[in-house]
Design an enzyme around this catalytic site. Structure first.
Site, mmCIF file in Angstrom:
data_model
loop_
_atom_site.group_PDB
_atom_site.id
_atom_site.type_symbol
_atom_site.label_atom_id
_atom_site.label_comp_id
_atom_site.label_asym_id
_atom_site.label_seq_id
_atom_site.Cartn_x
_atom_site.Cartn_y
_atom_site.Cartn_z
ATOM 1 N N SER A 97 -11.912 6.908 4.283
ATOM 2 C CA SER A 97 -12.430 8.140 4.897
ATOM 3 C C SER A 97 -13.877 8.427 4.527
ATOM 4 O O SER A 97 -14.620 9.013 5.311
ATOM 5 C CB SER A 97 -11.542 9.338 4.533
ATOM 6 O OG SER A 97 -11.430 9.487 3.140
ATOM 7 N N HIS A 143 0.844 -1.194 0.000
ATOM 8 C CA HIS A 143 0.000 0.000 0.000
ATOM 9 C C HIS A 143 0.881 1.246 0.000
ATOM 10 O O HIS A 143 2.016 1.219 0.509
ATOM 11 C CB HIS A 143 -0.913 -0.006 1.232
ATOM 12 C CG HIS A 143 -1.988 1.034 1.187
ATOM 13 N ND1 HIS A 143 -1.779 2.339 1.592
ATOM 14 C CD2 HIS A 143 -3.277 0.969 0.765
ATOM 15 C CE1 HIS A 143 -2.890 3.027 1.437
ATOM 16 N NE2 HIS A 143 -3.817 2.222 0.933
ATOM 17 N N GLU A 174 -4.358 2.566 -7.666
ATOM 18 C CA GLU A 174 -4.768 3.897 -7.247
ATOM 19 C C GLU A 174 -3.564 4.829 -7.245
ATOM 20 O O GLU A 174 -2.549 4.527 -6.624
ATOM 21 C CB GLU A 174 -5.432 3.876 -5.866
ATOM 22 C CG GLU A 174 -4.627 3.242 -4.762
ATOM 23 C CD GLU A 174 -5.358 3.220 -3.427
ATOM 24 O OE1 GLU A 174 -6.552 3.580 -3.386
ATOM 25 O OE2 GLU A 174 -4.733 2.842 -2.432
#
Length: 229
Positions: A203, A96, A144
């Site tokens: 989030s 990540h 991403e």
């Protein structure tokens, strides 16, 4: 290894939640996984919460935030894969943007997770990195752009379409997850409609006025795309 359905959603609260707050949302995700059995729902947990979440849920795929490619023995401070599996984790994130790995670390971690029968969610920033990492044949490739994570700005259509195509040209069985900036059910709908098998959120859920409702709406958006054919 657990089987990932043709569509999936990953609730990734990172370090925003732990303990009772995390468990409450994990149980909501578990309920949604029962209501929508054709959608695999993952919930990532801090290491210390894995056992509790795994023991109090039955439908979600409990997921570690990371693991190191090591065996039992030396490795003070490292994350032992066998201990995560023993605690109930059946999937893990790797590489990540907030926990990047070297190439050799990625290879070792993917291989160790596979040995244990764990689902691998391997992260890539660029189309080039995604193509390279696809050679490792992870279960899921999360694409991403790092600069968009947590901004509320999603990847553009061309990035989503190109990374899907490029990764599957290397290994067609990889499931494609597109993330970055997913904030509401409309973002989820668009991402799945563009060809990703799954997406996820941090989030947009934990900071929502009603996190449970936002989680439900996002899963429902995937179901909507599936029903549209």
């Amino acid at each position: 290894m657990k089987i990932v359905k043709s569509k999936f959603f990953i609730f990734n609260p990172k370090s925003y939640l732990f303990g009772d707050e995390l468990l409450e949302l994990a149980k909501e995700a578990d309920h949604l996984a029962e209501v929508y059995p054709e959608i695999s729902i993952f919930v990532t947990c801090p290491y210390a919460d894995i056992s509790r979440v795994a023991s109090e849920t039955k439908n979600i795929i409990v997921t570690a935030q990371h693991l190191d490619g090591i065996d039992c023995g030396r490795g003070m401070g490292a994350v032992l894969p066998a201990s995560l599996y023993n605690a109930g984790a059946r999937a893990t994130f790797l590489n990540h943007a907030e926990h990047p790995l070297t190439t050799s670390q990625v290879v070792a971690s993917v291989n160790k997770a596979k040995e244990l029968g764990m689902i691998t969610v391997l992260c890539a920033d660029s189309i080039q990195e995604a193509r390279m990492l696809a050679m490792l044949e992870p279960t899921i490739m999360l694409c991403e752009p790092t600069e968009l994570i947590g901004t509320g700005q999603t990847s553009d259509d061309s990035y989503i379409v190109k990374t899907n195509e490029q990764v599957k040209s290397v290994y067609p069985n990889i499931l494609m997850m597109q993330g970055a900036g997913i904030m509401n059910e409309k973002d989820v709908y668009r991402t799945i409609k563009l060809g990703a098998e799954g997406t996820g959120c941090t989030s947009g859920i934990v900071k929502a006025e009603n996190p449970k409702e936002m989680l439900r709406l996002m899963v429902e958006a995937i179901d909507q795309v599936m029903n549209e054919g």
